[in-house]
Design a protein around this motif. Structure first.
Motif, PDB file in Angstrom:
ATOM      1  N   LEU A 398       0.731  -1.366  -0.124  1.00 51.12           N
ATOM      2  CA  LEU A 398      -0.097   0.016   0.067  1.00 51.12           C
ATOM      3  C   LEU A 398       0.793   1.278  -0.162  1.00 51.12           C
ATOM      4  CD1 LEU A 398      -2.762  -0.860   2.655  1.00 51.12           C
ATOM      5  CD2 LEU A 398      -2.646  -1.233   0.334  1.00 51.12           C
ATOM      6  N   ASP A 399       0.120   2.473  -0.535  1.00 52.97           N
ATOM      7  CA  ASP A 399       1.006   3.754  -0.417  1.00 52.97           C
ATOM      8  C   ASP A 399       1.234   4.029   1.155  1.00 52.97           C
ATOM      9  OD1 ASP A 399       1.720   6.082  -1.025  1.00 52.97           O
ATOM     10  OD2 ASP A 399       0.019   7.037  -0.842  1.00 52.97           O
ATOM     11  N   HIS A 400       2.324   4.275   1.588  1.00 53.64           N
ATOM     12  CA  HIS A 400       2.531   4.581   3.059  1.00 53.64           C
ATOM     13  C   HIS A 400       3.655   5.636   3.075  1.00 53.64           C
ATOM     14  CE1 HIS A 400       3.776   3.734   7.064  1.00 53.64           C
ATOM     15  NE2 HIS A 400       2.763   3.014   7.220  1.00 53.64           N
ATOM     16  N   PRO A 401       3.861   6.501   4.201  1.00 57.64           N
ATOM     17  CA  PRO A 401       4.748   7.574   4.185  1.00 57.64           C
ATOM     18  C   PRO A 401       6.302   7.051   4.192  1.00 57.64           C
ATOM     19  CG  PRO A 401       2.938   7.799   5.666  1.00 57.64           C
ATOM     20  CD  PRO A 401       2.631   6.642   5.224  1.00 57.64           C
ATOM     21  N   ILE A 402       6.579   5.945   4.822  1.00 57.43           N
ATOM     22  CA  ILE A 402       7.562   5.429   4.999  1.00 57.43           C
ATOM     23  C   ILE A 402       8.155   5.009   3.458  1.00 57.43           C
ATOM     24  CG2 ILE A 402       7.802   4.670   7.256  1.00 57.43           C
ATOM     25  CD1 ILE A 402       7.780   1.914   6.599  1.00 57.43           C
ATOM     26  N   ASN A 403       7.547   4.490   2.653  1.00 55.34           N
ATOM     27  CA  ASN A 403       8.005   4.133   1.301  1.00 55.34           C
ATOM     28  C   ASN A 403       8.622   5.197   0.569  1.00 55.34           C
ATOM     29  OD1 ASN A 403       6.372   1.977   1.818  1.00 55.34           O
ATOM     30  ND2 ASN A 403       4.862   2.206   0.395  1.00 55.34           N
ATOM     31  N   HIS A 404       7.887   6.404   0.717  1.00 53.53           N
ATOM     32  CA  HIS A 404       8.375   7.673   0.285  1.00 53.53           C
ATOM     33  C   HIS A 404       9.693   8.178   1.231  1.00 53.53           C
ATOM     34  CE1 HIS A 404       5.130   8.183  -2.268  1.00 53.53           C
ATOM     35  NE2 HIS A 404       4.257   7.795  -1.424  1.00 53.53           N
ATOM     36  N   LYS A 405       9.569   8.112   2.538  1.00 55.01           N
ATOM     37  CA  LYS A 405      10.603   8.752   3.435  1.00 55.01           C
ATOM     38  C   LYS A 405      11.982   7.826   2.944  1.00 55.01           C
ATOM     39  CE  LYS A 405      12.030   8.834   8.122  1.00 55.01           C
ATOM     40  NZ  LYS A 405      11.481   8.468   9.683  1.00 55.01           N
ATOM     41  N   HIS A 406      11.866   6.536   2.678  1.00 53.76           N
ATOM     42  CA  HIS A 406      12.924   5.704   2.323  1.00 53.76           C
ATOM     43  C   HIS A 406      13.409   5.675   0.842  1.00 53.76           C
ATOM     44  CE1 HIS A 406      13.880   4.517   6.584  1.00 53.76           C
ATOM     45  NE2 HIS A 406      12.822   4.571   6.517  1.00 53.76           N
ATOM     46  N   GLY A 407      12.736   6.310  -0.144  1.00 52.28           N
ATOM     47  CA  GLY A 407      12.928   6.345  -1.322  1.00 52.28           C
ATOM     48  C   GLY A 407      12.608   5.299  -2.181  1.00 52.28           C
ATOM     49  N   ARG A 408      11.727   4.302  -1.607  1.00 50.32           N
ATOM     50  CA  ARG A 408      11.408   3.018  -2.051  1.00 50.32           C
ATOM     51  C   ARG A 408      10.277   3.234  -2.974  1.00 50.32           C
ATOM     52  NH1 ARG A 408      14.706   0.839   2.037  1.00 50.32           N
ATOM     53  NH2 ARG A 408      16.763   0.308   0.755  1.00 50.32           N
ATOM     54  N   ALA A 409       9.135   4.375  -2.960  1.00 55.14           N
ATOM     55  CA  ALA A 409       8.028   4.406  -3.648  1.00 55.14           C
ATOM     56  C   ALA A 409       8.165   4.335  -5.146  1.00 55.14           C
ATOM     57  CB  ALA A 409       7.128   5.520  -3.062  1.00 55.14           C
ATOM     58  N   PRO A 410       9.226   4.923  -5.619  1.00 54.51           N
ATOM     59  CA  PRO A 410       9.112   4.898  -7.334  1.00 54.51           C
ATOM     60  C   PRO A 410       9.504   3.612  -7.625  1.00 54.51           C
ATOM     61  CG  PRO A 410      10.485   7.068  -6.203  1.00 54.51           C
ATOM     62  CD  PRO A 410      10.100   5.887  -5.133  1.00 54.51           C
ATOM     63  N   GLN A 411      10.230   2.899  -7.092  1.00 62.25           N
ATOM     64  CA  GLN A 411      10.671   1.411  -7.399  1.00 62.25           C
ATOM     65  C   GLN A 411       9.455   0.338  -7.195  1.00 62.25           C
ATOM     66  OE1 GLN A 411      13.941   0.587  -8.840  1.00 62.25           O
ATOM     67  NE2 GLN A 411      12.417  -0.802  -9.669  1.00 62.25           N
ATOM     68  N   LEU A 412       8.634   0.596  -6.264  1.00 60.72           N
ATOM     69  CA  LEU A 412       7.601  -0.226  -6.165  1.00 60.72           C
ATOM     70  C   LEU A 412       6.480   0.103  -7.223  1.00 60.72           C
ATOM     71  CD1 LEU A 412       6.975   0.190  -2.277  1.00 60.72           C
ATOM     72  CD2 LEU A 412       7.314  -1.872  -3.741  1.00 60.72           C
ATOM     73  N   ARG A 413       6.521   1.479  -7.627  1.00 58.70           N
ATOM     74  CA  ARG A 413       5.312   1.951  -8.513  1.00 58.70           C
ATOM     75  C   ARG A 413       6.040   1.405  -9.855  1.00 58.70           C
ATOM     76  NH1 ARG A 413       5.040   6.945  -5.713  1.00 58.70           N
ATOM     77  NH2 ARG A 413       6.655   7.760  -7.007  1.00 58.70           N
ATOM     78  N   LEU A 414       7.517   1.024 -10.134  1.00 56.82           N
ATOM     79  CA  LEU A 414       7.859   0.751 -11.485  1.00 56.82           C
ATOM     80  C   LEU A 414       7.538  -0.772 -11.538  1.00 56.82           C
ATOM     81  CD1 LEU A 414      11.291   2.236 -11.894  1.00 56.82           C
ATOM     82  CD2 LEU A 414       9.369   2.567 -13.190  1.00 56.82           C
TER      83      LEU A 414
END
Length: 602
Positions: A398-414
């Motif tokens: 799920l979308d979560h603040p710590i995904n963005h805080k640790h820079g992992r959100a872009p990779q998960l979206r890819l």
């Protein structure tokens, strides 16, 4: 003997140590082969893939390539120092390369620092050779070091910049930099950044922006003063002082190699010291100056040679004790009973804790649910750790603040693994795993409401409290059908009295508040060491609770307070754990996190 002993000890610890969250995510990246990723260049992920391909899905196998790389670091240090300052100096530098805590524990975790350290020494060794004579061997070594560093981490840019400045400060270095062979080596090293540059160009500079902009406040803060204290403790004070003295003397030495090592090491350490006043203080950064210390280690034997024997012995003993202390910390993290005792401490190792227990609980829960039930993770940490344990690198997150805080959100979206806020239902049955301790408590209710916005009212959770709830997970069985109604969340609670760590007698009062949005609570039990010891009177009027939790929709507000009188008899004096069992009006039961109390003798 020191090299062999430490390597054997590290291998034994690595075989027992639970997987760190970053290691798990690097494993997940390795299962999705690519030239570069959102948080790092590709080499770390490739090495994790190599490890599990060789040894299977085991933590020790994942770490095996990193242990091997780290084992090369002191050997290269011995060779480089011996060539410049003599054989005895080489062995002394190599031994202290093992005893330096930041270097001696390299490879214990599958992190980029091991390869960065090796790449740094390759560049340093090549630079020292170039000061003597420019030849093909030195150029090839320089190209290899630059390429490996570029494939390891963004931070290697600091090593390149400082190394270049150090060479420019020396006449021999300026001569070497004009040689075509060195220019070719630099071009090869620069080409190794191409995958990372291409990834950023294709993804709106997301990785570069995170590393250089998003994660840093870039505003002056006084916390940078802690740098000297923290580094002196990590390196150990005598060794820190000796390295500083070596840098001071080396910068003024007639020997070009000594000046080169001194300038390289001092500029890296001082650069990170200055950066500490403006950079990120929330994430771990104490290991950043390690390349600087590696550059200064060849100068250490000359400093120690002038010290009395007792001072040299003290420096070695303290450094060795520090390495053993760090390894001891990892051993403690590996032992559940020892880790649980630290649940009430600030240094509790949350990023190592609870993943085996969570994987076991998830596997048991999946056997109880319909076939084909998928796992849905609350954040990247849970997704990666469960993915490693379950052998599934495609767990949705799920979308979560710590995904963005640790820079992992872009990779998960890819990878198309991140579900964003626009999705309010789950296709088919799923087991949602939520990390209740991954957000600050004051933001936890908002997180629950965010989950409601994505998934609808939440069903009753199954709570897993690891280490007395210091690591807390909630498991929700979702049937895939849209749920309607007000936002229903897990319970929230707080014990106002007694305070955590308080000393209590055989009879004491427990008071606090608890609520459950959407449903409300029916009753509250008081637990001691997991067993009920009192039934609380629930429903005391506490309007201040609703005043703080403004978004709460518990229908029983403001009557959400509780109080209970606990009378103990046979319990032994000493530390016990006080908890709550919260009974929802929908029949749900949740054990709340525990807090320590000290029970006085009779």
């Amino acid at each position: 003997m020191l090299w062999l002993s430490l390597l054997a000890l590290k291998a034994a610890v690595a075989a027992r140590l639970p997987l760190f969250v970053d290691e798990a995510f690097y494993w997940q990246e390795g299962q999705h082969p690519a030239a570069a990723y959102s948080d790092l260049p590709g080499l770390t992920a490739w090495l994790t893939r190599l490890g599990v391909e060789l040894g299977g899905a085991q933590a020790w196998a994942l770490r095996l390539p990193f242990l091997a790389i780290a084992a090369l670091v002191p050997l290269l240090l011995v060779r480089m120092t011996a060539r410049e300052f003599g054989a005895r100096a080489g062995w002394v530098a190599g031994c202290f390369g093992l005893l330096l805590p930041l270097a001696g524990t390299l490879g214990l975790l599958a992190l980029p620092d091991a390869m960065m350290a090796l790449a740094t020494l390759l560049c340093l060794d090549a630079g020292a050779r170039l000061l003597r004579e420019v030849d093909a061997r030195a150029a090839v070594e320089l190209a290899a070091g630059l390429a490996l560093g570029a494939l390891s981490h963004y931070r290697f840019i600091a090593v390149i910049a400082v190394g270049g400045v150090a060479l420019l400060c020396l006449p021999q270095g300026r001569r070497a930099l004009r040689d075509v062979r060195v220019l070719v080596a630099a071009a090869i090293g620069a080409s190794a950044w191409a995958p990372l540059v291409a990834w950023n160009m294709d993804n709106a500079d997301a990785g570069l922006r995170f590393q250089l902009v998003d994660r840093h406040p870039w505003a002056f803060h006084i916390d940078g003063l802690w740098f000297v204290v923290v580094q002196a403790l990590l390196v150990t004070p005598p060794l820190f002082a000796a390295l500083a003295l070596g840098a001071w003397r080396g910068a003024r030495a007639a020997n070009p190699a000594a000046r080169y090592f001194a300038l390289s090491g001092a500029l890296i350490v001082l650069g990170f010291f200055v950066l500490g006043f403006f950079a990120d203080t929330e994430r771990v950064s104490f290991h950043w100056p390690l390349p600087g210390y590696l550059a200064l280690l060849p100068l250490l034997p000359g400093v120690l040679a002038a010290w009395p024997r007792w001072a040299r012995g003290l420096a070695a003993a303290l450094a060795g004790a520090a390495v053993l202390a760090v390894l001891g910390y990892y051993v403690a993290v590996s032992v559940p009973s020892l880790r649980a005792r630290s649940a009430g401490e600030k240094w509790y190792p949350s990023n190592f804790a609870g993943w085996d227990e969570l994987a076991g609980r998830v596997q048991r829960r999946l056997r109880e649910l319909p076939p084909g039930t998928r796992v849905l993770a609350d954040n990247f940490k849970i997704g990666a750790e469960l993915g490693f344990a379950l052998g599934d690198a495609r767990i949705e997150v799920l979308d979560h603040p710590i995904n963005h805080k640790h820079g992992r959100a872009p990779q998960l979206r890819l990878w198309r693994l991140e579900r964003d806020r626009r999705i309010d239902t789950v296709a088919g049955p799923a087991l949602l795993v939520v990390g209740a301790t991954e957000v600050e408590y004051k933001h936890l209710l908002q997180r629950y409401h965010d989950l409601c916005a994505m998934l609808g009212p939440l069903p009753p959770p199954q709570a897993l409290n690891v280490d007395h709830g210091r690591q807390r997970f909630l498991l929700f069985a979702l049937d895939g059908r849209a749920r309607q109604g007000p936002c229903t969340t897990p319970a929230m609670a707080w014990v106002d009295a007694p305070l955590a760590g308080a000393r209590v007698g055989r009879e004491f009062e427990v008071a606090g508040w608890a609520f459950k949005d959407g449903i409300g609570l029916a009753r509250v039990e008081v637990l001691l060491d997991g067993k009920p010891v009192a039934q609380a009177q629930y429903g005391r009027e506490l309007p201040g609770v609703r005043g703080f939790w403004r978004i709460s929709n518990d229908p029983q507000h403001p009557r959400v307070g509780f109080a209970a009188r606990v009378r103990l008899d046979a319990q032994a004096p000493g530390r016990h754990w006080l908890g709550l069992r919260l009974h929802g009006r929908d029949g749900s039961i949740e054990d709340w996190a525990e807090q320590p109390i000290e029970l006085a003798p009779r």
